[in-house]
Design a protein around this motif. Structure first.
Motif, short mmCIF file in Angstrom:
data_model
loop_
_atom_site.label_atom_id
_atom_site.label_comp_id
_atom_site.label_asym_id
_atom_site.label_seq_id
_atom_site.Cartn_x
_atom_site.Cartn_y
_atom_site.Cartn_z
N PHE A 1 -11.48 -1.41 -5.14
CA PHE A 1 -10.40 -1.89 -5.99
C PHE A 1 -9.06 -1.42 -5.42
CE2 PHE A 1 -7.81 -0.70 -9.92
CZ PHE A 1 -7.25 -1.95 -10.06
N HIS A 2 -8.16 -2.38 -5.19
CA HIS A 2 -6.81 -2.06 -4.73
C HIS A 2 -5.96 -1.77 -5.97
CE1 HIS A 2 -3.01 -3.30 -2.25
NE2 HIS A 2 -3.17 -1.99 -2.34
N ILE A 3 -5.54 -0.51 -6.13
CA ILE A 3 -4.87 -0.06 -7.35
C ILE A 3 -3.64 -0.90 -7.66
CG2 ILE A 3 -3.69 1.87 -8.48
CD1 ILE A 3 -5.39 3.74 -6.74
N LYS A 4 -2.89 -1.26 -6.65
CA LYS A 4 -1.64 -1.98 -6.89
C LYS A 4 -1.85 -3.47 -7.09
CE LYS A 4 3.10 -2.51 -5.22
NZ LYS A 4 4.10 -2.13 -4.19
N GLN A 5 -2.54 -4.11 -6.16
CA GLN A 5 -2.61 -5.58 -6.14
C GLN A 5 -3.91 -6.15 -6.69
OE1 GLN A 5 -0.20 -7.58 -5.46
NE2 GLN A 5 1.31 -6.23 -4.50
N GLY A 6 -4.90 -5.32 -6.95
CA GLY A 6 -6.18 -5.83 -7.43
C GLY A 6 -6.09 -6.41 -8.83
N VAL A 7 -7.10 -7.21 -9.19
CA VAL A 7 -7.17 -7.79 -10.54
C VAL A 7 -7.23 -6.65 -11.56
CG1 VAL A 7 -8.54 -9.18 -12.12
CG2 VAL A 7 -8.30 -9.88 -9.72
N GLY A 8 -6.29 -6.66 -12.50
CA GLY A 8 -6.23 -5.60 -13.50
C GLY A 8 -5.49 -4.36 -13.04
N GLY A 9 -4.74 -4.48 -11.94
CA GLY A 9 -4.04 -3.33 -11.37
C GLY A 9 -2.58 -3.22 -11.80
N ILE A 10 -1.83 -2.43 -11.05
CA ILE A 10 -0.44 -2.11 -11.38
C ILE A 10 0.42 -3.35 -11.48
CG2 ILE A 10 1.66 -1.07 -10.44
CD1 ILE A 10 -0.01 1.29 -9.51
N VAL B 1 -2.20 6.21 -15.46
CA VAL B 1 -3.41 6.60 -14.73
C VAL B 1 -3.35 6.05 -13.31
CG1 VAL B 1 -5.92 6.28 -14.58
CG2 VAL B 1 -4.84 6.77 -16.80
N TYR B 2 -3.02 4.78 -13.18
CA TYR B 2 -2.95 4.16 -11.85
C TYR B 2 -1.94 4.87 -10.96
CZ TYR B 2 -5.56 -0.01 -13.43
OH TYR B 2 -6.52 -0.87 -13.88
N ARG B 3 -0.75 5.13 -11.50
CA ARG B 3 0.29 5.75 -10.68
C ARG B 3 -0.10 7.17 -10.26
NH1 ARG B 3 5.32 3.20 -10.46
NH2 ARG B 3 5.71 4.80 -8.90
N ASN B 4 -0.71 7.92 -11.16
CA ASN B 4 -1.15 9.27 -10.81
C ASN B 4 -2.16 9.25 -9.68
OD1 ASN B 4 0.48 10.53 -12.71
ND2 ASN B 4 -1.10 10.55 -14.30
N VAL B 5 -3.13 8.35 -9.77
CA VAL B 5 -4.14 8.24 -8.72
C VAL B 5 -3.50 7.80 -7.40
CG1 VAL B 5 -6.22 7.01 -7.95
CG2 VAL B 5 -6.03 7.78 -10.33
N ALA B 6 -2.62 6.79 -7.48
CA ALA B 6 -1.97 6.28 -6.28
C ALA B 6 -1.11 7.35 -5.61
CB ALA B 6 -1.12 5.06 -6.62
#
Length: 219
Positions: free
Chosen positions: A117-126, A180-185
């Motif tokens: 899963f691409h955190i930024k561009q994936g489906v359901g991502g940033i 959550v996404y930003r912390n992981v990224a």
């Protein structure tokens, strides 16, 4: 003078440091691309935004803010930005344009594959979260002009929730997922690991954002 000043600023921004490029500045994204002037006048900026700008450029304008400069110029820019963002738009056409641009971005930038899963561009991502926020601002700012006050997702989502412009607790859920996404990224960036993670790692957030996307952008 201003063209030379702009070139100097770009040179400083794109300085290559020992740890890599300082900032990326893609000047193809300015009005009229590479064929346009490096530094347009404010009147030219307003004319372009009124007559020729694409929806995605108005989405970008939501995030725009002046950080330095002559107070009179900043005030005029802020007035122009507010006027442009509060223009009434056809909601069906707007939603179609935003969804179309998101699909184009995903097709060229999404590095998700199989169980990754691409955190930024994936489906359901940033970026899905950011596009929903931007759509809502452009959709409702003519009725709620205070939506143009902020440029960050946290306060925009808070304002959207205050006006009940997102279904249920969607605004709160999106903000939680975004954090959550930003912390992981950020952690992965510091470790030079990139933004692609095992899909199972963020499956709950991904599923939730995808569900809200269907409610907001295809409902």
């Amino acid at each position: 003078f201003y063209a030379r000043l702009g070139q100097r600023a770009i040179h400083m921004l794109t300085t290559r440091m020992s740890s890599g490029l300082l900032y990326e500045a893609d000047m193809r994204l300015r009005p009229n691309g590479n064929s346009g002037p490096l530094v347009p006048s404010l009147s030219m900026f307003e004319k372009y935004q009124d007559k020729d700008a694409w929806v995605w450029e108005h989405q970008a304008l939501i995030r725009a803010r002046a950080v330095a400069g002559d107070p009179a110029v900043i005030e005029r820019f802020d007035r122009a930005r507010h006027r442009i963002l509060t223009a009434q738009r056809d909601p069906v056409e707007l939603r179609a344009e935003v969804v179309s641009m998101r699909e184009k971005m995903r097709a060229s930038l999404d590095k998700s594959a199989g169980d990754e899963f691409h955190i930024k561009q994936g489906v359901g991502g940033i970026v899905d979260i950011e596009f929903m926020v931007q759509y809502a601002v452009l959709r409702w700012a003519h009725e709620f002009p205070d939506l143009t006050e902020w440029t960050d997702n946290a306060r925009l989502l808070e304002r959207l929730a205050q006006h009940n412009l997102m279904p249920g607790k969607s605004a709160e859920q999106l903000w939680n997922a975004y954090q959550v996404y930003r912390n992981v990224a950020h952690r992965r960036a510091l470790q030079e690991l990139g933004s692609v993670v095992p899909a199972a790692e963020l499956s709950e957030e991904r599923s939730m954002v995808s569900d809200i996307w269907r409610d907001v952008m295809t409902g």
